[in-house]
Motif scaffolding. Structure first.
Motif, PDB file in Angstrom:
ATOM      1  N   ALA A  30      10.482   5.887   2.112  1.00 36.30           N
ATOM      2  CA  ALA A  30      11.401   6.490   3.173  1.00 36.30           C
ATOM      3  C   ALA A  30      10.902   7.876   3.855  1.00 36.30           C
ATOM      4  CB  ALA A  30      12.561   6.133   2.217  1.00 36.30           C
ATOM      5  N   ALA A  31      11.814   9.269   3.607  1.00 35.81           N
ATOM      6  CA  ALA A  31      11.003  10.418   4.179  1.00 35.81           C
ATOM      7  C   ALA A  31      10.216  10.980   3.495  1.00 35.81           C
ATOM      8  CB  ALA A  31      12.107  11.219   4.275  1.00 35.81           C
ATOM      9  N   ARG A  32       8.986  11.512   4.134  1.00 34.93           N
ATOM     10  CA  ARG A  32       8.108  11.838   3.001  1.00 34.93           C
ATOM     11  C   ARG A  32       6.876  11.107   2.211  1.00 34.93           C
ATOM     12  NH1 ARG A  32      11.674  15.608   0.638  1.00 34.93           N
ATOM     13  NH2 ARG A  32      12.044  16.336   2.395  1.00 34.93           N
ATOM     14  N   GLY A  33       7.448   9.651   2.520  1.00 37.60           N
ATOM     15  CA  GLY A  33       6.106   8.374   1.847  1.00 37.60           C
ATOM     16  C   GLY A  33       6.882   8.286   0.700  1.00 37.60           C
ATOM     17  N   THR A  34       8.014   8.248   0.761  1.00 40.56           N
ATOM     18  CA  THR A  34       8.122   7.930  -1.217  1.00 40.56           C
ATOM     19  C   THR A  34       8.463   7.063  -0.695  1.00 40.56           C
ATOM     20  OG1 THR A  34       9.513  10.279  -1.383  1.00 40.56           O
ATOM     21  CG2 THR A  34      10.183   8.454  -2.467  1.00 40.56           C
ATOM     22  N   VAL A  35       7.463   6.021  -1.845  1.00 40.64           N
ATOM     23  CA  VAL A  35       7.748   4.299  -2.388  1.00 40.64           C
ATOM     24  C   VAL A  35       9.494   3.785  -2.518  1.00 40.64           C
ATOM     25  CG1 VAL A  35       7.419   2.183  -2.965  1.00 40.64           C
ATOM     26  CG2 VAL A  35       5.340   4.147  -1.730  1.00 40.64           C
ATOM     27  N   TRP A  36      10.427   3.402  -1.830  1.00 40.72           N
ATOM     28  CA  TRP A  36      12.059   2.378  -2.751  1.00 40.72           C
ATOM     29  C   TRP A  36      11.667   1.508  -2.942  1.00 40.72           C
ATOM     30  CZ3 TRP A  36      15.381   0.132  -0.367  1.00 40.72           C
ATOM     31  CH2 TRP A  36      15.323   0.208   1.251  1.00 40.72           C
ATOM     32  N   ASN A  37       9.825   0.919  -2.724  1.00 45.46           N
ATOM     33  CA  ASN A  37      10.783  -0.697  -2.212  1.00 45.46           C
ATOM     34  C   ASN A  37       9.315  -1.750  -2.444  1.00 45.46           C
ATOM     35  OD1 ASN A  37      11.890  -3.480  -3.494  1.00 45.46           O
ATOM     36  ND2 ASN A  37      12.398  -4.089  -1.574  1.00 45.46           N
ATOM     37  N   ALA A  38       9.193  -2.544  -3.204  1.00 43.88           N
ATOM     38  CA  ALA A  38       7.980  -3.165  -3.221  1.00 43.88           C
ATOM     39  C   ALA A  38       7.418  -4.898  -2.863  1.00 43.88           C
ATOM     40  CB  ALA A  38       6.249  -2.775  -3.706  1.00 43.88           C
ATOM     41  N   TRP A  39       7.409  -5.602  -2.279  1.00 44.69           N
ATOM     42  CA  TRP A  39       8.099  -6.788  -2.605  1.00 44.69           C
ATOM     43  C   TRP A  39       7.559  -8.633  -1.420  1.00 44.69           C
ATOM     44  CZ3 TRP A  39      14.454  -7.622  -1.948  1.00 44.69           C
ATOM     45  CH2 TRP A  39      14.027  -6.961  -0.851  1.00 44.69           C
ATOM     46  N   LEU A  40       7.209  -9.016  -2.092  1.00 48.29           N
ATOM     47  CA  LEU A  40       7.159  -9.729  -1.018  1.00 48.29           C
ATOM     48  C   LEU A  40       7.812 -10.186  -0.214  1.00 48.29           C
ATOM     49  CD1 LEU A  40       5.087 -12.545  -3.316  1.00 48.29           C
ATOM     50  CD2 LEU A  40       4.066 -11.399  -2.133  1.00 48.29           C
ATOM     51  N   VAL A  41       7.819 -10.966   1.279  1.00 55.04           N
ATOM     52  CA  VAL A  41       8.994 -11.086   2.303  1.00 55.04           C
ATOM     53  C   VAL A  41       7.924 -12.029   2.994  1.00 55.04           C
ATOM     54  CG1 VAL A  41       9.480  -8.792   2.404  1.00 55.04           C
ATOM     55  CG2 VAL A  41       7.757  -9.019   3.711  1.00 55.04           C
ATOM     56  N   ARG A  42       8.671 -12.902   3.956  1.00 58.72           N
ATOM     57  CA  ARG A  42       7.837 -13.980   4.141  1.00 58.72           C
ATOM     58  C   ARG A  42       7.672 -13.050   5.985  1.00 58.72           C
ATOM     59  NH1 ARG A  42       7.161 -18.792   2.865  1.00 58.72           N
ATOM     60  NH2 ARG A  42       9.344 -18.716   2.047  1.00 58.72           N
ATOM     61  N   ALA A  43       6.256 -13.559   6.463  1.00 60.05           N
ATOM     62  CA  ALA A  43       5.653 -13.179   7.950  1.00 60.05           C
ATOM     63  C   ALA A  43       6.263 -13.301   8.862  1.00 60.05           C
ATOM     64  CB  ALA A  43       3.958 -14.005   7.505  1.00 60.05           C
ATOM     65  N   PRO A  44       5.995 -13.109   9.706  1.00 64.42           N
ATOM     66  CA  PRO A  44       6.905 -12.515  11.416  1.00 64.42           C
ATOM     67  C   PRO A  44       5.985 -13.924  11.526  1.00 64.42           C
ATOM     68  CG  PRO A  44       5.603 -10.799  10.596  1.00 64.42           C
ATOM     69  CD  PRO A  44       5.465 -11.155   9.349  1.00 64.42           C
ATOM     70  N   GLY A  45       6.780 -15.008  11.950  1.00 62.46           N
ATOM     71  CA  GLY A  45       7.042 -15.671  12.408  1.00 62.46           C
ATOM     72  C   GLY A  45       6.411 -17.200  11.741  1.00 62.46           C
ATOM     73  N   ALA A  46       6.449 -16.826  10.419  1.00 61.91           N
ATOM     74  CA  ALA A  46       6.429 -17.727   9.293  1.00 61.91           C
ATOM     75  C   ALA A  46       7.787 -18.679   8.842  1.00 61.91           C
ATOM     76  CB  ALA A  46       5.761 -17.598   8.347  1.00 61.91           C
TER      77      ALA A  46
END
Length: 170
Positions: A85-101
């Motif tokens: 989010a603003a100023r580079g604050t990390v608010w989530n980190a996880w695995l997601v499906r790759a684009p097109g997969a």
């Protein structure tokens, strides 16, 4: 993930050509970097993972953020995503499906198999889903109603680690 599927983790280590000791050392370095005093924002992720494969502006409701993604050698159809989010604050980190997969087709609870789908895929397949607090910072739960193998509706709670489906906990 070894908490839920130790055999699958052993298989993954063999596939990656990594020993259990190397895995523990990598985890130790990861934890030390992410939790280091003054570690903030996306910098620890860049230091550990290198330059992201993609940086994309995203809007979620009223929140404007950036999604940074890295490839995952074990799962080529997934990406490790960090939302800032603003100023580079990390608010989530996880695995997601790759684009097109394409993820699995989730029609019933029988289609929920470990490491096969992401939080978003389960939430969309069995909407409406209600997010719940997980048992650790990298775990999420979703409550939803999904057809059972016989088609009858079942109220279920699913658990995810780093955004990847692990098990039902209902």
């Amino acid at each position: 993930m070894a908490d839920h599927h130790p055999g699958a983790v052993e298989d993954a280590l063999r596939e990656l050509g990594v020993s259990r000791a190397e895995m523990r050392e990598a985890n130790r370095r990861w934890q030390a970097r992410i939790r280091a005093p003054g570690a903030g924002g996306v910098q620890p992720y860049r230091a550990l993972l290198g330059a992201p494969e993609a940086v994309t502006a995203r809007r979620i409701g009223d929140l404007r953020c950036e999604a940074l993604t890295w490839p995952v050698p074990l799962w080529p159809d997934l990406r490790f995503e960090v939302l800032t989010a603003a100023r580079g604050t990390v608010w989530n980190a996880w695995l997601v499906r790759a684009p097109g997969a394409h993820g699995p087709e989730l029609r019933t609870t029988a289609d929920l198999t470990p490491w096969s789908c992401t939080v978003d895929e389960v939430a969309r397949a069995f909407a409406p889903a209600r997010p719940m607090e997980g048992s650790a910072p990298t775990r999420w739960r979703l409550a939803c109603t999904a057809p059972g193998p016989d088609g009858s509706p079942q109220d279920i709670v699913t658990e995810f680690t780093w955004g990847l489906y692990q098990r039902r906990v209902d």
